[in-house]
Design an enzyme around this catalytic site. Sequence first.
Site, PDB file in Angstrom:
ATOM      1  N   THR A 176      40.762  51.475  37.683  1.00 44.17           N
ATOM      2  CA  THR A 176      40.040  51.503  38.953  1.00 44.17           C
ATOM      3  C   THR A 176      38.561  51.269  38.701  1.00 44.17           C
ATOM      4  OG1 THR A 176      41.602  52.966  40.008  1.00 44.17           O
ATOM      5  CG2 THR A 176      39.348  53.139  40.762  1.00 44.17           C
ATOM      6  N   ARG A 204      52.497  53.927  48.768  1.00 47.67           N
ATOM      7  CA  ARG A 204      51.679  55.033  48.249  1.00 47.67           C
ATOM      8  C   ARG A 204      50.179  54.692  48.387  1.00 47.67           C
ATOM      9  NH1 ARG A 204      47.585  55.517  43.979  1.00 47.67           N
ATOM     10  NH2 ARG A 204      47.616  57.649  43.255  1.00 47.67           N
ATOM     11  N   GLY A 206      46.332  56.047  47.307  1.00 45.40           N
ATOM     12  CA  GLY A 206      45.623  56.967  46.424  1.00 45.40           C
ATOM     13  C   GLY A 206      44.322  57.463  47.038  1.00 45.40           C
TER      14      GLY A 206
HETATM   15  N1  ASP Z   1      42.431  56.932  41.448  1.00 43.59           N
HETATM   16  C1  ASP Z   1      43.291  55.781  41.400  1.00 43.59           C
HETATM   17  C2  ASP Z   1      44.516  56.034  42.245  1.00 43.59           C
HETATM   18  O1  ASP Z   1      45.080  57.115  42.157  1.00 43.59           O
HETATM   19  C3  ASP Z   1      43.708  55.415  40.024  1.00 43.59           C
HETATM   20  C4  ASP Z   1      42.609  55.223  39.012  1.00 43.59           C
HETATM   21  O2  ASP Z   1      41.565  55.845  39.088  1.00 43.59           O
HETATM   22  O3  ASP Z   1      42.798  54.399  38.105  1.00 43.59           O
HETATM   23  O4  ASP Z   1      44.969  55.148  42.923  1.00 43.59           O
END
Ligand code: ASP
Length: 310
Positions: A176, A204, A206
């Site tokens: 991310t 889903r 996030g």
């Molecule tokens: N926070 C992101 C998610 O849960 C994942 C990540 O930080 O790589 O979608």
Amino acid sequence: MKKIALAIHGGAGTLVRGIMTPEKESMYKAVLERALQKGYLLLESGGSAVEAVEASVKELEDSHLFNAGKGSVFTSEGKHEMDASIMDGKTLNAGAISLVSGIKNPISLARDVMEKSDHVFLASKGAMQFAEKLKYHLEDEKYFYDELRFQQWQEIRGTKSFKLDHSVNKDSKFGTVGAVACDSFANLAAATSTGGMTNKQFGRVGDSPMIGAGNYANNKTCAVSCTGSGEFFIRGVVAYDLSCLMEYKNLSLQDAAEELIQNRLLKLGGDGGLIAVDALGNIAMPFNTEGMYRACKSSDGADQISIYMN
Ligand code: ASP
């Protein structure tokens, strides 16, 4: 002119020194450097914090090395569903999109939601319809494909588990992306963009597109972008909690950020990190994983590109 500051991240996770080849390491650092320069030059020439964070995040989205835009992880159905959000700390305006496909730069679509719609958050078909109205060009699946992400998905395909791209293998690629900035008018902004988690269930969502969970900006306190297991950042309302600790408890940016990542998030069982700036140009970049791709620069002399702890 007031101080300017910019921090960016490319995900936190199991980054262990010595496991990555020096060549790979310099590739990551080169992209981080480019993304940092993009946003910082804008700030130096009087550009707004919102412009700077969008520019930096776009640069990271365009690299296959990070789990955002090109190089996004695979869902359980073998697709790419991307999430992004942006917030302007001066006006508290925000824009977010979720579950979009084919969009080269999800962060720009989030900014368009903020500036060209009456809404804050558009998801799935609604977000795609909005992009179509604005004549966004759609990339085909091939553009987002990355061999390593595909292999990561193969390892857990057909199972119920879903994983941070950061934590699958010791040598896996990370994720991310985000940027936070303080411009020369002491205005703050935050932007976050992601492909989410490998093998995530269809639909889903996030923390990254959720204002207050993975992304938040308020001139009174801070601008923050998070990375890690999104479910925990949502439950901990981490980005807004950082702002609250500063506003209601008078904690400094650094103390508030450490409290969240090293204490509150850990107690919930979550792993990850965040980057944050305040209106004085201070920067904090704590994480409770082995590493976090990160970089920062400020008119105060901060200048750093790092991957591992210390
Ligand atoms: N926070 C992101 C998610 O849960 C994942 C990540 O930080 O790589 O979608």
